[in-house]
Scaffold this motif. Structure first.
Motif, mmCIF file in Angstrom:
data_model
loop_
_atom_site.group_PDB
_atom_site.id
_atom_site.type_symbol
_atom_site.label_atom_id
_atom_site.label_comp_id
_atom_site.label_asym_id
_atom_site.label_seq_id
_atom_site.Cartn_x
_atom_site.Cartn_y
_atom_site.Cartn_z
ATOM 1 N N ASP A 1 0.779 -0.842 0.026
ATOM 2 C CA ASP A 1 0.135 -0.113 -0.483
ATOM 3 C C ASP A 1 0.684 1.306 0.241
ATOM 4 O O ASP A 1 1.528 1.875 0.934
ATOM 5 N N LYS A 2 0.646 2.296 -1.168
ATOM 6 C CA LYS A 2 1.766 3.638 -1.385
ATOM 7 C C LYS A 2 1.525 4.179 -0.280
ATOM 8 O O LYS A 2 1.909 5.090 0.313
ATOM 9 N N VAL A 3 0.200 4.650 0.294
ATOM 10 C CA VAL A 3 -0.161 5.634 1.291
ATOM 11 C C VAL A 3 0.483 4.795 2.468
ATOM 12 O O VAL A 3 1.435 5.461 3.226
ATOM 13 N N SER A 4 0.212 3.917 3.133
ATOM 14 C CA SER A 4 0.521 3.424 4.693
ATOM 15 C C SER A 4 2.230 2.797 4.232
ATOM 16 O O SER A 4 2.641 2.935 5.902
ATOM 17 N N CYS A 5 2.230 2.509 2.860
ATOM 18 C CA CYS A 5 4.001 2.160 3.195
ATOM 19 C C CYS A 5 4.478 0.602 4.111
ATOM 20 O O CYS A 5 4.782 0.579 4.556
ATOM 21 N N MET A 6 2.889 0.086 3.670
ATOM 22 C CA MET A 6 2.735 -1.286 4.579
ATOM 23 C C MET A 6 2.390 -2.222 3.702
ATOM 24 O O MET A 6 1.858 -1.952 2.175
ATOM 25 N N GLU A 7 3.345 -3.591 4.312
ATOM 26 C CA GLU A 7 2.960 -4.829 3.000
ATOM 27 C C GLU A 7 1.694 -5.599 3.514
ATOM 28 O O GLU A 7 1.565 -5.422 4.428
ATOM 29 N N PHE A 8 1.255 -6.513 2.702
ATOM 30 C CA PHE A 8 -0.014 -7.054 2.947
ATOM 31 C C PHE A 8 -0.183 -8.136 2.411
ATOM 32 O O PHE A 8 0.451 -8.266 1.372
ATOM 33 N N ASP A 9 -0.851 -9.068 2.247
ATOM 34 C CA ASP A 9 -1.168 -10.518 2.239
ATOM 35 C C ASP A 9 -2.510 -11.221 2.531
ATOM 36 O O ASP A 9 -2.816 -10.662 3.339
ATOM 37 N N LEU A 10 -3.102 -10.829 1.250
ATOM 38 C CA LEU A 10 -4.150 -11.462 1.521
ATOM 39 C C LEU A 10 -4.514 -12.935 1.348
ATOM 40 O O LEU A 10 -4.050 -13.314 0.193
ATOM 41 N N ASN A 11 -5.485 -13.128 1.812
ATOM 42 C CA ASN A 11 -6.800 -14.514 1.207
ATOM 43 C C ASN A 11 -7.521 -14.549 1.051
ATOM 44 O O ASN A 11 -7.780 -13.612 1.565
ATOM 45 N N VAL A 12 -8.791 -16.137 0.518
ATOM 46 C CA VAL A 12 -9.284 -15.695 0.266
ATOM 47 C C VAL A 12 -10.033 -17.249 0.975
ATOM 48 O O VAL A 12 -9.465 -17.825 1.639
ATOM 49 N N ASN A 13 -11.198 -16.339 2.433
ATOM 50 C CA ASN A 13 -12.068 -17.548 3.500
ATOM 51 C C ASN A 13 -11.023 -18.782 3.688
ATOM 52 O O ASN A 13 -11.382 -19.563 4.173
ATOM 53 N N ASN A 14 -10.299 -18.003 3.952
ATOM 54 C CA ASN A 14 -9.050 -18.962 5.225
ATOM 55 C C ASN A 14 -9.152 -19.214 6.453
ATOM 56 O O ASN A 14 -8.573 -18.502 7.385
ATOM 57 N N VAL A 15 -10.333 -19.026 6.731
ATOM 58 C CA VAL A 15 -11.501 -18.377 8.027
ATOM 59 C C VAL A 15 -10.622 -19.500 9.314
ATOM 60 O O VAL A 15 -10.924 -18.776 10.285
ATOM 61 N N VAL A 16 -9.461 -20.491 9.044
ATOM 62 C CA VAL A 16 -8.747 -21.248 10.776
ATOM 63 C C VAL A 16 -7.793 -19.739 10.635
ATOM 64 O O VAL A 16 -7.457 -19.499 11.683
ATOM 65 N N GLY A 17 -7.357 -18.644 10.147
ATOM 66 C CA GLY A 17 -6.409 -17.746 10.044
ATOM 67 C C GLY A 17 -7.649 -16.956 11.640
ATOM 68 O O GLY A 17 -6.600 -16.027 12.474
ATOM 69 N N ILE A 18 -8.342 -16.813 11.307
ATOM 70 C CA ILE A 18 -9.642 -15.923 12.344
ATOM 71 C C ILE A 18 -9.194 -16.608 13.555
ATOM 72 O O ILE A 18 -9.414 -15.361 14.209
ATOM 73 N N ARG A 19 -10.298 -17.319 13.358
ATOM 74 C CA ARG A 19 -10.034 -18.704 14.538
ATOM 75 C C ARG A 19 -8.645 -18.193 15.437
ATOM 76 O O ARG A 19 -8.383 -18.327 16.622
ATOM 77 N N ASN A 20 -7.757 -18.820 14.928
ATOM 78 C CA ASN A 20 -5.918 -18.882 15.525
ATOM 79 C C ASN A 20 -5.534 -17.531 15.810
ATOM 80 O O ASN A 20 -5.213 -17.544 16.710
ATOM 81 N N THR A 21 -6.461 -16.300 15.111
ATOM 82 C CA THR A 21 -5.845 -14.886 15.849
ATOM 83 C C THR A 21 -6.454 -14.796 17.126
ATOM 84 O O THR A 21 -5.617 -14.191 17.561
ATOM 85 N N PHE A 22 -7.326 -15.186 17.530
ATOM 86 C CA PHE A 22 -8.427 -14.998 18.750
ATOM 87 C C PHE A 22 -8.229 -15.548 19.613
ATOM 88 O O PHE A 22 -7.655 -15.301 20.949
#
Length: 489
Positions: A276-297
């Motif tokens: 993202d040029k504005v925030s100067c940050m790198e991102f990774d975007l996945n689709v429906n890897n909902v286990v990542g939402i669960r293990n985040t919390f």
């Protein structure tokens, strides 16, 4: 959490195309409306001041950061860093060519640069995707970020450091931990992308996941995003790749004014990488890897219940990055695996510092729990009272020694779910790998990237050499010198 946007588009597909892509027909029709207005996002800096204790610990000794706004094409404002903007691969570019005074400004700089990015060109109506058949599974929505970040009195204090090594760890933690401004920038980018992706998939939701929200983020952590189209699984080799190819094309053609170098990575869980040029940050975007939402919390809860966990995890991530064993794209350990290794070590001490949350609170970490409820869990779990009074310095030395000399890599698997080392499974996913770490929800191997013996031996040697040095010297600078490590941030 999400800006208001339209809810339905018109299908551009012929009947034959619908038959070929019928997996989209399971997208729910009646997604909940936006939960956070655009103006609320703009004013997020005010509402996050009380939340910083949860992600950042006690910042009393860290000078405050006063960000100034930058603007996305649609008018969203975001604070940005004066840090260099170039990057390569999965990690930020080395700072070898940057003056030392500029490098040090990254930690405590005042964000003063202001830029206006051209308005992104909206998709024409023919590019919008509409999916006419509703799904019977429960509807889901993302929680407001303020609800996730409500301050918790348990996290307003850090452990007391009674020795030099423990004090060094705490100082490193306070310098490196994710700041409120870092979180704001990631959230504002997520909100903008949510608006844009809705032009393609009107009923989708975009979640921040990983270290941004799990309590173990650092100032230089990349952002992880999960695009959720439905609560049912998505075939990662076919459906997810197709969806990401559409998003990749949209980023590359219509969002090039503020999305830089989007790449479609066809891994086991495919992602779109971008900057993202504005925030100067790198991102990774996945689709429906909902286990990542669960293990985040799940990880967020572990970070909440004992105040030694976050400083220890952050310093070990920094140590691993400095010693070049924290990059799955190069056959070493990803950050998630390192966090699980720390939690496992703290669970398996003679006097444990952490329990198995999944065994003690099975209903709170039910893999079938609806996504819009998952974020509530960290606030419902009480602190864990351990009789183990080990200092941070002792725990860091013990962690290195455990994996250098005690853990049986050839026969055992790390299981945070069971709070112990368990025998390796006999499946091919495990048999051919040198490191086996169980994902707590879907029980896959999070360390599958370590598949070369040479890389495995290198990882073990770094553990062993750092353990010997730290045990003899009791000085963090021998394994993580401050100046050299800052140059690799």
């Amino acid at each position: 959490m999400f800006p208001n946007s339209s809810t339905l588009g018109h299908s551009p597909f012929s009947p034959n195309h619908h038959q070929q892509k019928n997996f989209f027909n399971k997208i729910p029709l009646n997604m909940p409306s936006a939960l956070l207005s655009h103006q609320q996002i703009i004013n997020a800096q005010l509402s996050f001041q009380n939340a910083v204790s949860l992600l950042s610990g006690n910042l009393a000794t860290v000078p405050p950061v006063t960000p100034q706004p930058m603007t996305y094409g649609s008018g969203s404002r975001v604070c940005t860093s004066d840090a260099p903007t170039s990057s390569r691969g999965r990690k930020r570019l080395s700072d070898e060519s940057i003056p030392q005074n500029v490098k040090r400004q990254r930690l405590h700089s005042h964000y003063s640069e202001t830029t206006v990015v051209n308005q992104a060109v909206p998709l024409q109506e023919k590019h919008r995707y509409s999916f006419p058949e509703p799904v019977k599974s429960p509807l889901f929505c993302a929680p407001p970020l303020q609800d996730i970040l409500l301050p918790d009195p348990r996290e307003t204090t850090l452990p007391v450091a009674k020795d030099k090594l423990s004090q060094q760890i705490l100082e490193w933690f306070q310098v490196c931990q994710q700041q409120t401004c870092d979180l704001n920038r990631k959230e504002l980018c997520r909100a903008e992308l949510q608006r844009e992706i809705k032009k393609i998939f009107p009923r989708s939701r975009l979640f921040l996941v990983g270290s941004t929200l799990n309590g173990f983020g650092t100032h230089s952590s990349d952002g992880d995003l999960c695009l959720v189209l439905k609560e049912e699984p998505v075939n990662q080799r076919t459906e997810a790749r197709y969806i990401l190819s559409l998003i990749h094309k949209h980023f590359a053609t219509r969002l090039s004014s503020y999305i830089e170098r989007p790449q479609l990575i066809r891994a086991k869980v495919p992602i779109v990488k971008f900057r993202d040029k504005v925030s100067c940050m790198e991102f990774d975007l996945n689709v429906n890897n909902v286990v990542g939402i669960r293990n985040t919390f799940l990880l967020r809860t572990y970070s909440c219940i004992e105040n030694r966990v976050r400083p220890l995890v952050v310093i070990i991530k920094k140590w691993a990055s400095f010693h070049e064993i924290n990059d799955a794209s190069r056959g070493t350990l990803n950050s998630y695996s390192l966090v699980l290794m720390v939690l496992h070590y703290l669970q398996t001490l003679p006097e444990p510092i952490l329990p198995s949350l999944q065994k003690n609170y099975p209903e709170s970490f039910d893999p079938a729990m609806q996504l819009h409820l998952v974020h509530r869990t960290p606030r419902t779990i009480p602190p864990y009272i351990s009789m183990n009074g080990s200092s941070l310095g002792d725990l860091l030395i013990g962690f290195l020694k455990y994996y250098a000399t005690e853990f049986d890599w050839s026969r055992q698997m790390i299981s945070v779910r069971e709070a112990k080392a368990v025998p390796r499974p006999d499946g091919t996913e495990w048999r051919s790998k040198f490191i086996c770490i169980e994902e707590p929800f879907d029980r896959t191997n999070t360390a599958r990237a370590v598949h070369e013996k040479q890389k495995f031996n290198f990882i073990r040697s770094e553990f062993f050499q750092s353990w010997k040095l730290l045990q003899d010297k009791k000085d963090l600078n021998y394994i993580l010198p401050l100046e050299a490590a800052l140059q690799r941030r």
